[in-house]
Design a protein around this motif. Sequence first.
Motif, PDB file in Angstrom:
ATOM      1  N   ALA A 123       0.825  -1.213   0.000  1.00 34.73           N
ATOM      2  CA  ALA A 123       0.000   0.000   0.000  1.00 34.73           C
ATOM      3  C   ALA A 123       0.853   1.255   0.000  1.00 34.73           C
ATOM      4  O   ALA A 123       0.422   2.303  -0.479  1.00 34.73           O
ATOM      5  N   LEU A 124       2.069   1.160   0.530  1.00 36.99           N
ATOM      6  CA  LEU A 124       2.967   2.316   0.571  1.00 36.99           C
ATOM      7  C   LEU A 124       3.853   2.416  -0.667  1.00 36.99           C
ATOM      8  O   LEU A 124       4.587   3.394  -0.821  1.00 36.99           O
ATOM      9  N   ALA A 125       3.791   1.431  -1.554  1.00 41.61           N
ATOM     10  CA  ALA A 125       4.683   1.410  -2.715  1.00 41.61           C
ATOM     11  C   ALA A 125       4.437   2.578  -3.664  1.00 41.61           C
ATOM     12  O   ALA A 125       5.369   3.092  -4.273  1.00 41.61           O
ATOM     13  N   SER A 126       3.186   3.021  -3.780  1.00 37.22           N
ATOM     14  CA  SER A 126       2.871   4.053  -4.773  1.00 37.22           C
ATOM     15  C   SER A 126       2.873   5.466  -4.206  1.00 37.22           C
ATOM     16  O   SER A 126       2.943   6.423  -4.980  1.00 37.22           O
ATOM     17  N   ALA A 127       2.777   5.611  -2.863  1.00 38.22           N
ATOM     18  CA  ALA A 127       2.728   6.955  -2.278  1.00 38.22           C
ATOM     19  C   ALA A 127       2.912   6.878  -0.770  1.00 38.22           C
ATOM     20  O   ALA A 127       2.650   5.843  -0.155  1.00 38.22           O
ATOM     21  N   ASP A 128       3.360   7.991  -0.189  1.00 35.59           N
ATOM     22  CA  ASP A 128       3.405   8.107   1.270  1.00 35.59           C
ATOM     23  C   ASP A 128       1.969   8.170   1.784  1.00 35.59           C
ATOM     24  O   ASP A 128       1.122   8.821   1.181  1.00 35.59           O
ATOM     25  N   ARG A 129       1.714   7.472   2.898  1.00 35.74           N
ATOM     26  CA  ARG A 129       0.367   7.457   3.455  1.00 35.74           C
ATOM     27  C   ARG A 129       0.430   7.391   4.970  1.00 35.74           C
ATOM     28  O   ARG A 129       1.372   6.851   5.529  1.00 35.74           O
ATOM     29  N   ASP A 130      -0.632   7.895   5.610  1.00 35.30           N
ATOM     30  CA  ASP A 130      -0.785   7.665   7.047  1.00 35.30           C
ATOM     31  C   ASP A 130      -1.526   6.338   7.215  1.00 35.30           C
ATOM     32  O   ASP A 130      -1.876   5.675   6.234  1.00 35.30           O
TER      33      ASP A 130
END
Length: 110
Positions: free
Chosen positions: A28-35
Motif C-alpha cells: 500500500a505504501l509502494a505508490s505513495a506516502d500514506r498515514d
Amino acid sequence: MSPTTTRSTPHPTGLRDRERCDTLVLAALASADRDGYGVLRRLQEGVRGTPLPSVQQVFASLHRLERNRLVRRAPGDPRRYRLTATGSRILAARTAAADAYARGLHALQE
C-alpha cells in the motif's frame, strides 16, 4: 484453548498472519506516502477477495515496519510513512515468492 492450539476458523476482523499484514502494508505504501488510515483506504480500494487487516493491525504493522527500518516517517509530516530502500527490496522478494507459490498451485491443478 492451549497456547499451541490454533483456531480453525479465520479471524473475523483481519488477518492472523503478521507477515501477510506487513506485506499488504508495504504494498500500500509502494505508490505513495500514506498515514495509517490512508493505508487502510488503499487496501480497501485495491484488494478484492482477500481478508483485510483491521485498523489495529495496520497501525501495529506500521510501527513494527518502522522499528525494522522497512518504512520511515515522511519528511514534513510525521503521521505519514514511506518505504525505505530495504522495504522496497523486501516487498519485491515477498511478491516474487507469492507469485511463485501461485504458479505452483495453478500448475498442480492442470
